[in-house]
Design an enzyme around this catalytic site. Structure first.
Site, PDB file in Angstrom:
ATOM      1  N   ARG A 121      20.952   0.317 -23.136  1.00 35.92           N
ATOM      2  CA  ARG A 121      21.662   0.527 -21.857  1.00 35.92           C
ATOM      3  C   ARG A 121      21.149   1.750 -21.099  1.00 35.92           C
ATOM      4  O   ARG A 121      21.834   2.324 -20.271  1.00 35.92           O
ATOM      5  CB  ARG A 121      23.170   0.627 -22.057  1.00 35.92           C
ATOM      6  CG  ARG A 121      23.764  -0.630 -22.648  1.00 35.92           C
ATOM      7  CD  ARG A 121      25.259  -0.709 -22.414  1.00 35.92           C
ATOM      8  NE  ARG A 121      25.763  -1.939 -22.981  1.00 35.92           N
ATOM      9  CZ  ARG A 121      26.190  -2.063 -24.221  1.00 35.92           C
ATOM     10  NH1 ARG A 121      26.192  -1.021 -25.031  1.00 35.92           N
ATOM     11  NH2 ARG A 121      26.614  -3.217 -24.667  1.00 35.92           N
ATOM     12  N   LYS A 143      12.572   2.912  -8.254  1.00 36.68           N
ATOM     13  CA  LYS A 143      12.561   1.438  -8.184  1.00 36.68           C
ATOM     14  C   LYS A 143      11.738   0.952  -9.371  1.00 36.68           C
ATOM     15  O   LYS A 143      10.565   1.312  -9.505  1.00 36.68           O
ATOM     16  CB  LYS A 143      11.917   0.952  -6.885  1.00 36.68           C
ATOM     17  CG  LYS A 143      12.855   0.915  -5.708  1.00 36.68           C
ATOM     18  CD  LYS A 143      12.202   0.199  -4.535  1.00 36.68           C
ATOM     19  CE  LYS A 143      13.118   0.171  -3.330  1.00 36.68           C
ATOM     20  NZ  LYS A 143      12.461  -0.429  -2.149  1.00 36.68           N
ATOM     21  N   LYS A 227       8.517  11.147   0.572  1.00 39.35           N
ATOM     22  CA  LYS A 227       9.242  10.131  -0.212  1.00 39.35           C
ATOM     23  C   LYS A 227      10.504  10.742  -0.815  1.00 39.35           C
ATOM     24  O   LYS A 227      11.574  10.116  -0.823  1.00 39.35           O
ATOM     25  CB  LYS A 227       8.344   9.547  -1.298  1.00 39.35           C
ATOM     26  CG  LYS A 227       9.089   8.536  -2.146  1.00 39.35           C
ATOM     27  CD  LYS A 227       8.463   7.200  -2.273  1.00 39.35           C
ATOM     28  CE  LYS A 227       9.419   6.219  -2.941  1.00 39.35           C
ATOM     29  NZ  LYS A 227       8.797   5.036  -3.465  1.00 39.35           N
ATOM     30  N   ARG A 242      15.640   4.176   3.594  1.00 37.33           N
ATOM     31  CA  ARG A 242      14.590   3.910   2.596  1.00 37.33           C
ATOM     32  C   ARG A 242      13.797   2.656   2.953  1.00 37.33           C
ATOM     33  O   ARG A 242      12.617   2.541   2.610  1.00 37.33           O
ATOM     34  CB  ARG A 242      15.203   3.785   1.191  1.00 37.33           C
ATOM     35  CG  ARG A 242      14.126   3.611   0.131  1.00 37.33           C
ATOM     36  CD  ARG A 242      14.618   3.844  -1.283  1.00 37.33           C
ATOM     37  NE  ARG A 242      13.504   3.707  -2.208  1.00 37.33           N
ATOM     38  CZ  ARG A 242      13.514   4.025  -3.481  1.00 37.33           C
ATOM     39  NH1 ARG A 242      14.625   4.505  -4.021  1.00 37.33           N
ATOM     40  NH2 ARG A 242      12.453   3.873  -4.236  1.00 37.33           N
ATOM     41  N   ASN A 246       9.107   0.288   3.609  1.00 42.71           N
ATOM     42  CA  ASN A 246       8.550  -1.064   3.494  1.00 42.71           C
ATOM     43  C   ASN A 246       7.709  -1.434   4.712  1.00 42.71           C
ATOM     44  O   ASN A 246       7.366  -2.607   4.890  1.00 42.71           O
ATOM     45  CB  ASN A 246       9.677  -2.086   3.307  1.00 42.71           C
ATOM     46  CG  ASN A 246      10.442  -1.846   2.019  1.00 42.71           C
ATOM     47  OD1 ASN A 246       9.866  -1.379   1.036  1.00 42.71           O
ATOM     48  ND2 ASN A 246      11.729  -2.137   2.021  1.00 42.71           N
ATOM     49  N   HIS A 249       5.188  -4.250   4.742  1.00 44.95           N
ATOM     50  CA  HIS A 249       5.345  -5.029   3.507  1.00 44.95           C
ATOM     51  C   HIS A 249       5.754  -6.479   3.772  1.00 44.95           C
ATOM     52  O   HIS A 249       5.453  -7.343   2.953  1.00 44.95           O
ATOM     53  CB  HIS A 249       6.350  -4.345   2.569  1.00 44.95           C
ATOM     54  CG  HIS A 249       5.776  -3.141   1.876  1.00 44.95           C
ATOM     55  ND1 HIS A 249       5.279  -2.053   2.557  1.00 44.95           N
ATOM     56  CD2 HIS A 249       5.593  -2.852   0.560  1.00 44.95           C
ATOM     57  CE1 HIS A 249       4.834  -1.153   1.691  1.00 44.95           C
ATOM     58  NE2 HIS A 249       5.007  -1.610   0.475  1.00 44.95           N
ATOM     59  N   HIS A 253       3.430  -9.033   2.465  1.00 47.86           N
ATOM     60  CA  HIS A 253       3.905  -9.950   1.421  1.00 47.86           C
ATOM     61  C   HIS A 253       3.399 -11.367   1.691  1.00 47.86           C
ATOM     62  O   HIS A 253       2.982 -12.078   0.771  1.00 47.86           O
ATOM     63  CB  HIS A 253       5.432  -9.931   1.383  1.00 47.86           C
ATOM     64  CG  HIS A 253       6.018 -10.898   0.407  1.00 47.86           C
ATOM     65  ND1 HIS A 253       6.239 -10.570  -0.904  1.00 47.86           N
ATOM     66  CD2 HIS A 253       6.371 -12.190   0.547  1.00 47.86           C
ATOM     67  CE1 HIS A 253       6.718 -11.625  -1.537  1.00 47.86           C
ATOM     68  NE2 HIS A 253       6.816 -12.625  -0.678  1.00 47.86           N
TER      69      HIS A 253
HETATM   70  P1  NAD Z   1      -2.051  -0.899 -11.227  1.00 44.44           P
HETATM   71  O1  NAD Z   1      -1.022  -0.175 -11.980  1.00 44.44           O
HETATM   72  O2  NAD Z   1      -2.345  -2.306 -11.607  1.00 44.44           O
HETATM   73  O3  NAD Z   1      -3.413  -0.066 -11.291  1.00 44.44           O
HETATM   74  C1  NAD Z   1      -4.555  -0.581 -10.655  1.00 44.44           C
HETATM   75  C2  NAD Z   1      -5.744  -0.656 -11.619  1.00 44.44           C
HETATM   76  O4  NAD Z   1      -6.259   0.660 -11.804  1.00 44.44           O
HETATM   77  C3  NAD Z   1      -5.416  -1.168 -13.010  1.00 44.44           C
HETATM   78  O5  NAD Z   1      -6.455  -1.989 -13.433  1.00 44.44           O
HETATM   79  C4  NAD Z   1      -5.374   0.095 -13.865  1.00 44.44           C
HETATM   80  O6  NAD Z   1      -5.741  -0.160 -15.199  1.00 44.44           O
HETATM   81  C5  NAD Z   1      -6.393   0.951 -13.191  1.00 44.44           C
HETATM   82  N1  NAD Z   1      -6.198   2.395 -13.312  1.00 44.44           N
HETATM   83  C6  NAD Z   1      -5.049   3.079 -13.140  1.00 44.44           C
HETATM   84  N2  NAD Z   1      -5.289   4.390 -13.176  1.00 44.44           N
HETATM   85  C7  NAD Z   1      -6.594   4.544 -13.412  1.00 44.44           C
HETATM   86  C8  NAD Z   1      -7.444   5.679 -13.520  1.00 44.44           C
HETATM   87  N3  NAD Z   1      -6.997   6.921 -13.336  1.00 44.44           N
HETATM   88  N4  NAD Z   1      -8.756   5.460 -13.786  1.00 44.44           N
HETATM   89  C9  NAD Z   1      -9.233   4.198 -13.918  1.00 44.44           C
HETATM   90  N5  NAD Z   1      -8.495   3.090 -13.763  1.00 44.44           N
HETATM   91  C10 NAD Z   1      -7.181   3.273 -13.499  1.00 44.44           C
HETATM   92  O7  NAD Z   1      -1.752  -0.928  -9.658  1.00 44.44           O
HETATM   93  P2  NAD Z   1      -1.115   0.123  -8.623  1.00 44.44           P
HETATM   94  O8  NAD Z   1      -1.800  -0.163  -7.351  1.00 44.44           O
HETATM   95  O9  NAD Z   1      -1.077   1.497  -9.146  1.00 44.44           O
HETATM   96  O10 NAD Z   1       0.391  -0.371  -8.537  1.00 44.44           O
HETATM   97  C11 NAD Z   1       0.727  -1.631  -8.002  1.00 44.44           C
HETATM   98  C12 NAD Z   1       2.124  -1.969  -8.428  1.00 44.44           C
HETATM   99  O11 NAD Z   1       3.008  -0.987  -7.949  1.00 44.44           O
HETATM  100  C13 NAD Z   1       2.628  -3.304  -7.901  1.00 44.44           C
HETATM  101  O12 NAD Z   1       3.194  -4.034  -8.954  1.00 44.44           O
HETATM  102  C14 NAD Z   1       3.702  -2.909  -6.889  1.00 44.44           C
HETATM  103  O13 NAD Z   1       4.730  -3.868  -6.808  1.00 44.44           O
HETATM  104  C15 NAD Z   1       4.180  -1.617  -7.470  1.00 44.44           C
HETATM  105  N6  NAD Z   1       4.808  -0.708  -6.508  1.00 44.44           N
HETATM  106  C16 NAD Z   1       6.013  -0.180  -6.842  1.00 44.44           C
HETATM  107  C17 NAD Z   1       6.626   0.701  -5.993  1.00 44.44           C
HETATM  108  C18 NAD Z   1       7.927   1.346  -6.393  1.00 44.44           C
HETATM  109  O14 NAD Z   1       8.537   2.026  -5.568  1.00 44.44           O
HETATM  110  N7  NAD Z   1       8.357   1.184  -7.620  1.00 44.44           N
HETATM  111  C19 NAD Z   1       6.021   1.068  -4.784  1.00 44.44           C
HETATM  112  C20 NAD Z   1       4.787   0.510  -4.470  1.00 44.44           C
HETATM  113  C21 NAD Z   1       4.178  -0.379  -5.343  1.00 44.44           C
HETATM  114  N1  GLY Z   2       7.964   1.754  -2.072  1.00 44.33           N
HETATM  115  C1  GLY Z   2       9.198   1.458  -1.439  1.00 44.33           C
HETATM  116  C2  GLY Z   2      10.329   2.252  -1.959  1.00 44.33           C
HETATM  117  O1  GLY Z   2      10.182   3.028  -2.880  1.00 44.33           O
HETATM  118  O2  GLY Z   2      11.410   2.126  -1.465  1.00 44.33           O
END
Ligand code: NAD
Ligand code: GLY
Length: 366
Positions: A121, A143, A227, A242, A246, A249, A253
């Site tokens: 939990r 998030k 942020k 917030r 987006n 997005h 999307h």
């Molecule tokens: P990711 O985590 O897939 O990383 C991209 C690639 O880079 C991967 O292949 C990873 O192995 C590689 N990588 C990471 N760090 C590295 C480094 N220092 N050196 C070499 N390779 C490295 O992708 P991302 O773009 O970081 O994240 C995308 C995700 O984030 C999506 O799922 C999206 O929905 C999510 N997201 C979440 C939020 C949120 O607020 N939680 C906001 C924006 C995006």
């Molecule tokens: N990346 C969008 C949010 O954190 O709200």
């Protein structure tokens, strides 16, 4: 060392940013170690390139690092990987007061955060983001999510990390394409409500993408401060504040859905094209000037990012793209809110957008 606080009452935490901080991680992560060990979730690429730096720091502090290494890529944000991860955390005897460390990009951060939200939990977690996208956006704000058959990020929870450690030097091993994708989410902060920061991006974006550490650090510090401010005002996206994050997005999307959420178009690339389309649509509606829309599109183009449908590799009809938008999680009361702009740094939430008009715009857009 720069410290940016995220002010959320009892869920407040700090973001610490410093070059080389991963090599001396235990200086700041010691409070999150329990029973002499640290559980670190990462992916295969990051395990090769950055995990050894964290391990050197835990080793020299006499802490046992227990790595959980998952496949790299978006497919890891799945029920099956969540099940495996939570099983491993339980086998390791994670307690509610413990912290799990997420070392990786947005995929590892979102998955680990969600696992931490539901194991027993809720246990603690710490974000150590290793992509620019994760450093400027996903590691802050709590998030957390996995994807489901019905769509991306549809299963998740708000669960704030207890700490965020940002070391810009990890970007040295990040592929250039991933760096550019993260840059789109950086530029976003200027376009939302900070025209001066967009001008800074126009002046320094090329240096940042070229690996200039000072430019990268300045952009990260500026972005996480923005942020943190927005999340502090609207933690769970209720007031609309917030939702500004987006920007791009909804259009983005549709492009991701059309390209099958695949490597053909990375999330950040879709966001760049989506932002350019949101500005293009705003200009089409007479809300912002055509010059501002052109300036946005030109900047993404100069950064080597998609800046419209063609450069995103999408040739679908407008009606089909709108269909994809309708399946996004951002529907509210049966309508689709859009983030539009009155100018650079003047994004607002519009709730009265005519979807047929959007489809017609997309049919004529490049
Ligand atoms: P990711 O985590 O897939 O990383 C991209 C690639 O880079 C991967 O292949 C990873 O192995 C590689 N990588 C990471 N760090 C590295 C480094 N220092 N050196 C070499 N390779 C490295 O992708 P991302 O773009 O970081 O994240 C995308 C995700 O984030 C999506 O799922 C999206 O929905 C999510 N997201 C979440 C939020 C949120 O607020 N939680 C906001 C924006 C995006
Ligand atoms: N990346 C969008 C949010 O954190 O709200």
């Amino acid at each position: 060392m720069t410290i940016v606080p995220v002010a959320l009452g009892t869920r407040s935490y700090d973001i610490q940013i410093a070059d080389g901080l991963l090599d001396r991680a235990m200086d700041v992560l010691a409070p999150f170690v329990a029973r002499g060990r640290m559980v670190v979730v990462t992916d295969e690429s990051v395990a090769k390139r950055q995990l050894p730096r964290l391990k050197a720091s835990t080793d020299s502090a006499g802490i046992t690092l227990h790595p959980i290494v998952l496949p790299a890529g978006e497919a890891t944000k799945s029920w099956s990987q969540l099940e495996m991860l939570t099983d491993q955390l339980l086998q390791l005897g994670i307690e509610r007061g413990d912290h799990v460390v997420a070392l990786g990009g947005g995929v590892i951060g979102d998955l680990t955060g969600f696992a931490a939200a539901i194991v027993k939990r809720g246990c603690g977690f710490v974000q150590v983001p290793t992509t620019l996208l994760a450093q400027v956006d996903s590691s802050v704000g709590g998030k957390t999510a996995i994807n489901s058959r019905a769509g991306k990020n549809l299963i998740g929870a708000f669960h704030q990390p207890s700490f965020v450690l940002i070391d810009p030097s990890v970007l040295d091993t990040l592929p250039a394409r991933e760096l550019r994708a993260g840059y789109a989410e950086t530029v976003k902060y200027g376009l939302i409500d900070d025209a001066d920061f967009f001008a800074w991006c126009e002046a320094h974006g090329a240096e940042l993408l070229d690996g200039d550490r000072a430019a990268q650090t300045e952009a990260i510090e500026h972005s996480v401060a923005a942020k943190a401010r927005i999340v502090g005002e609207d933690e769970t996206e209720r007031s609309g504040r917030r939702a500004l994050l987006n920007l791009g997005h909804t259009f983005g999307h549709a492009l991701e859905a059309e390209t099958g959420f695949s490597d053909a178009l990375l999330h950040g690339e879709a966001v760049a094209a989506g932002i350019a389309l949101a500005f293009g649509y705003s200009a089409h509606k007479g809300l912002c000037s055509a010059d501002d829309a052109e300036r946005v599109s030109a900047h993404f183009k100069a950064a080597g990012l998609p800046h419209g449908l063609t450069s995103a590799g999408v040739r679908a009809e407008g009606a089909k793209l709108v269909f994809h938008m309708l399946h996004d999680k951002k529907m509210e009361g049966g309508t689709l809110p859009f983030l539009l702009a009155r100018g650079i740094g003047e994004t607002f939430l519009a709730r009265d957008v005519d979807l047929d008009d959007v489809a017609a715009f997309l049919d004529s857009a490049d």
